[in-house]
Design a protein around this motif. Structure first.
Motif, PDB file in Angstrom:
ATOM      1  N   PRO A   7      -8.724  27.706 -83.809  1.00  0.00           N
ATOM      2  CA  PRO A   7      -8.364  27.004 -85.049  1.00  0.00           C
ATOM      3  C   PRO A   7      -8.764  25.527 -84.992  1.00  0.00           C
ATOM      4  O   PRO A   7      -8.567  24.850 -83.982  1.00  0.00           O
ATOM      5  CB  PRO A   7      -6.841  27.152 -85.108  1.00  0.00           C
ATOM      6  N   LYS A   8      -9.327  25.047 -86.097  1.00  0.00           N
ATOM      7  CA  LYS A   8      -9.749  23.652 -86.144  1.00  0.00           C
ATOM      8  C   LYS A   8      -8.576  22.749 -86.508  1.00  0.00           C
ATOM      9  O   LYS A   8      -7.891  22.991 -87.502  1.00  0.00           O
ATOM     10  CB  LYS A   8     -10.875  23.472 -87.167  1.00  0.00           C
ATOM     11  N   PRO A   9      -8.347  21.703 -85.713  1.00  0.00           N
ATOM     12  CA  PRO A   9      -7.252  20.776 -86.032  1.00  0.00           C
ATOM     13  C   PRO A   9      -7.702  19.739 -87.057  1.00  0.00           C
ATOM     14  O   PRO A   9      -8.863  19.721 -87.491  1.00  0.00           O
ATOM     15  CB  PRO A   9      -6.967  20.109 -84.682  1.00  0.00           C
ATOM     16  N   LEU A  10      -6.789  18.865 -87.440  1.00  0.00           N
ATOM     17  CA  LEU A  10      -7.134  17.758 -88.326  1.00  0.00           C
ATOM     18  C   LEU A  10      -8.091  16.815 -87.622  1.00  0.00           C
ATOM     19  O   LEU A  10      -7.958  16.542 -86.424  1.00  0.00           O
ATOM     20  CB  LEU A  10      -5.876  16.987 -88.739  1.00  0.00           C
ATOM     21  N   THR A  11      -9.070  16.311 -88.367  1.00  0.00           N
ATOM     22  CA  THR A  11     -10.014  15.349 -87.813  1.00  0.00           C
ATOM     23  C   THR A  11      -9.469  13.936 -87.972  1.00  0.00           C
ATOM     24  O   THR A  11      -9.139  13.524 -89.079  1.00  0.00           O
ATOM     25  CB  THR A  11     -11.383  15.464 -88.509  1.00  0.00           C
ATOM     26  N   ASP A  12      -9.374  13.223 -86.854  1.00  0.00           N
ATOM     27  CA  ASP A  12      -8.905  11.840 -86.840  1.00  0.00           C
ATOM     28  C   ASP A  12      -7.573  11.682 -87.582  1.00  0.00           C
ATOM     29  O   ASP A  12      -7.477  10.971 -88.582  1.00  0.00           O
ATOM     30  CB  ASP A  12      -9.965  10.928 -87.450  1.00  0.00           C
ATOM     31  N   PRO A  13      -6.515  12.345 -87.105  1.00  0.00           N
ATOM     32  CA  PRO A  13      -5.225  12.287 -87.817  1.00  0.00           C
ATOM     33  C   PRO A  13      -4.598  10.900 -87.824  1.00  0.00           C
ATOM     34  O   PRO A  13      -3.799  10.594 -88.700  1.00  0.00           O
ATOM     35  CB  PRO A  13      -4.354  13.268 -87.023  1.00  0.00           C
ATOM     36  N   LEU A  14      -4.983  10.035 -86.859  1.00  0.00           N
ATOM     37  CA  LEU A  14      -4.395   8.695 -86.782  1.00  0.00           C
ATOM     38  C   LEU A  14      -5.284   7.618 -87.385  1.00  0.00           C
ATOM     39  O   LEU A  14      -4.889   6.450 -87.419  1.00  0.00           O
ATOM     40  CB  LEU A  14      -4.100   8.338 -85.311  1.00  0.00           C
ATOM     41  N   GLY A  15      -6.476   8.003 -87.842  1.00  0.00           N
ATOM     42  CA  GLY A  15      -7.412   7.000 -88.348  1.00  0.00           C
ATOM     43  C   GLY A  15      -7.760   5.983 -87.264  1.00  0.00           C
ATOM     44  O   GLY A  15      -7.837   4.780 -87.516  1.00  0.00           O
ATOM     45  N   PHE A  16      -7.995   6.465 -86.047  1.00  0.00           N
ATOM     46  CA  PHE A  16      -8.144   5.597 -84.875  1.00  0.00           C
ATOM     47  C   PHE A  16      -9.516   4.928 -84.839  1.00  0.00           C
ATOM     48  O   PHE A  16     -10.525   5.523 -85.181  1.00  0.00           O
ATOM     49  CB  PHE A  16      -7.941   6.418 -83.600  1.00  0.00           C
ATOM     50  N   ARG A  17      -9.492   3.659 -84.392  1.00  0.00           N
ATOM     51  CA  ARG A  17     -10.749   2.938 -84.209  1.00  0.00           C
ATOM     52  C   ARG A  17     -10.596   1.945 -83.063  1.00  0.00           C
ATOM     53  O   ARG A  17      -9.634   1.186 -83.003  1.00  0.00           O
ATOM     54  CB  ARG A  17     -11.141   2.192 -85.481  1.00  0.00           C
ATOM     55  N   ASP A  18     -11.543   1.986 -82.103  1.00  0.00           N
ATOM     56  CA  ASP A  18     -11.611   0.944 -81.088  1.00  0.00           C
ATOM     57  C   ASP A  18     -12.921   0.200 -81.285  1.00  0.00           C
ATOM     58  O   ASP A  18     -13.079  -0.489 -82.289  1.00  0.00           O
ATOM     59  CB  ASP A  18     -11.464   1.529 -79.671  1.00  0.00           C
ATOM     60  N   HIS A  74      -7.712  20.020 -80.283  1.00  0.00           N
ATOM     61  CA  HIS A  74      -8.584  21.197 -80.224  1.00  0.00           C
ATOM     62  C   HIS A  74      -8.459  21.894 -78.879  1.00  0.00           C
ATOM     63  O   HIS A  74      -8.423  23.136 -78.824  1.00  0.00           O
ATOM     64  CB  HIS A  74     -10.040  20.790 -80.460  1.00  0.00           C
ATOM     65  N   VAL A  75      -8.390  21.134 -77.785  1.00  0.00           N
ATOM     66  CA  VAL A  75      -8.244  21.745 -76.464  1.00  0.00           C
ATOM     67  C   VAL A  75      -6.909  22.486 -76.379  1.00  0.00           C
ATOM     68  O   VAL A  75      -6.829  23.589 -75.832  1.00  0.00           O
ATOM     69  CB  VAL A  75      -8.365  20.686 -75.358  1.00  0.00           C
ATOM     70  N   GLY A  76      -5.851  21.899 -76.934  1.00  0.00           N
ATOM     71  CA  GLY A  76      -4.568  22.594 -76.976  1.00  0.00           C
ATOM     72  C   GLY A  76      -4.656  23.885 -77.756  1.00  0.00           C
ATOM     73  O   GLY A  76      -4.146  24.931 -77.330  1.00  0.00           O
ATOM     74  N   ASN A  77      -5.325  23.826 -78.924  1.00  0.00           N
ATOM     75  CA  ASN A  77      -5.523  25.046 -79.712  1.00  0.00           C
ATOM     76  C   ASN A  77      -6.335  26.087 -78.950  1.00  0.00           C
ATOM     77  O   ASN A  77      -6.088  27.295 -79.062  1.00  0.00           O
ATOM     78  CB  ASN A  77      -6.236  24.706 -81.027  1.00  0.00           C
ATOM     79  N   ALA A  78      -7.323  25.614 -78.174  1.00  0.00           N
ATOM     80  CA  ALA A  78      -8.180  26.530 -77.417  1.00  0.00           C
ATOM     81  C   ALA A  78      -7.386  27.256 -76.335  1.00  0.00           C
ATOM     82  O   ALA A  78      -7.566  28.461 -76.129  1.00  0.00           O
ATOM     83  CB  ALA A  78      -9.348  25.756 -76.809  1.00  0.00           C
ATOM     84  N   ILE A  79      -6.514  26.535 -75.637  1.00  0.00           N
ATOM     85  CA  ILE A  79      -5.699  27.162 -74.600  1.00  0.00           C
ATOM     86  C   ILE A  79      -4.768  28.208 -75.219  1.00  0.00           C
ATOM     87  O   ILE A  79      -4.612  29.320 -74.702  1.00  0.00           O
ATOM     88  CB  ILE A  79      -4.885  26.102 -73.841  1.00  0.00           C
ATOM     89  N   VAL A  80      -4.155  27.859 -76.342  1.00  0.00           N
ATOM     90  CA  VAL A  80      -3.255  28.803 -77.018  1.00  0.00           C
ATOM     91  C   VAL A  80      -4.040  30.019 -77.510  1.00  0.00           C
ATOM     92  O   VAL A  80      -3.599  31.168 -77.349  1.00  0.00           O
ATOM     93  CB  VAL A  80      -2.535  28.103 -78.189  1.00  0.00           C
TER      94      VAL A  80
END
Length: 306
Positions: A78-89, A139-145
């Motif tokens: 399953p695909k998770p939300l992309t950039d849920p925090l709106g993160f930028r460095d 995504h990695v969490g979803n992959a393990i599940v």
């Protein structure tokens, strides 16, 4: 028609002109500096033929060498939300994802597949360190599940190849939540009595080591793999002492009871085939083209593993 200009001169130029060599024909070993021909390196599964140094390998290459005939089927994640925090460095998180997908050709840092190892149905998941250091995000969490659920449905063992720099900071607390999620997924397998085997590759660190990477029924590592939570430099700066030689490497952890086996990559398929059949109460693997003997037939001595 000028015979000298149109024929002789081009012929001479072709004999003495330099031929352009592709840049990817030779690979330099990071450990010993040996120049390795790319076909020779591919045949050795990205292991240096001079010093035995294990170089990074993609999940697809690993699965092709692991499953019977190199045949496997991807398990959808399953695909998770992309950039849920709106993160930028220094860059936007979405830009980093786009670059990683372009350079690796993969959608995310973990690939899940199912296939057969020595005719035993197995589900496998492998992290790709070249995708943002294999970092553990949603995504990695979803992959393990997804891998655990597929193994439960097939009543098959699950093998995880871990390789990560830890949790993905661009997803903040959401990435750390994958630690308990993956732990619950592993517990589902244990409750069902299904084998869960972890192969730790270089490097496996941070939150991955603190969760599903150290929960296997059997813990295997590739030679000289760095396996830790905090790296040796951080520890040295904290305790202000010099660490032992080889500290946090696979062989050191094996000597101190943290691992069960250290197995070279070329021998990993045979090792897993024997181990998984033992854990599932199956007869030993039979190598070769002949089918395994059925119950009631004369016992056949198994051919030695290649």
């Amino acid at each position: 028609m000028n015979w000298i200009s149109n024929y002789v001169r081009p012929k001479i130029n072709s004999l003495f002109s330099r031929r352009e060599m592709p840049e990817n024909l030779w690979v330099k070993c990071d450990q010993c500096g040996t120049m390795l021909f790319h076909r020779e390196l591919d045949a050795s599964l990205q292991v240096c033929t001079n010093c035995g140094h294990h170089m990074p390998i993609s999940p697809r290459e690993r699965f092709a060498a692991l499953f019977d005939g190199g045949v496997f089927v991807e398990v959808p994640v399953p695909k998770p939300l992309t950039d849920p925090l709106g993160f930028r460095d220094q860059k936007k998180y979405v830009d980093r994802l786009r670059e990683a997908r372009k350079s690796t050709g993969e959608e995310e840092a973990m690939l899940v597949a199912e296939g057969e190892i020595a005719r035993l149905k197995v589900v496998a998941a492998a992290q790709d360190f070249s995708f943002m250091a294999g970092s553990m995000g949603m995504h990695v969490g979803n992959a393990i599940v997804a891998a655990a659920e597929r193994a439960l449905k097939l009543k098959a063992p699950l093998v995880v190849f871990a390789a990560a720099g830890g949790a993905r900071m661009q997803e903040g607390i959401l990435s750390l939540m994958q630690m308990p999620r993956s732990t619950v997924a592993v517990q589902m397998l244990k409750d069902a009595g299904l084998p869960y085997v972890v192969v730790l590759t270089h490097p496996t660190t941070g939150g991955v080591t603190a969760s599903y990477a150290m929960l296997g029924d059997v813990q295997i590592a590739e030679p000289n793999a760095l396996i830790c939570f905090a790296g040796p430099r951080v520890i040295e700066q904290t305790i202000r002492e010099t660490l032992p030689e080889g500290f946090q490497r696979a062989e050191y952890l094996l000597d101190h009871g943290m691992l069960d086996r250290v197995t070279p990559r070329k021998a990993m398929r045979a090792e897993l085939a024997t181990m998984l059949r033992m854990l599932t109460n199956q007869p030993p693997p039979v190598w070769g083209e002949l089918a395994a003997p059925t119950e009631g037939e004369a016992a056949v001595e198994p051919t030695a593993a290649p």
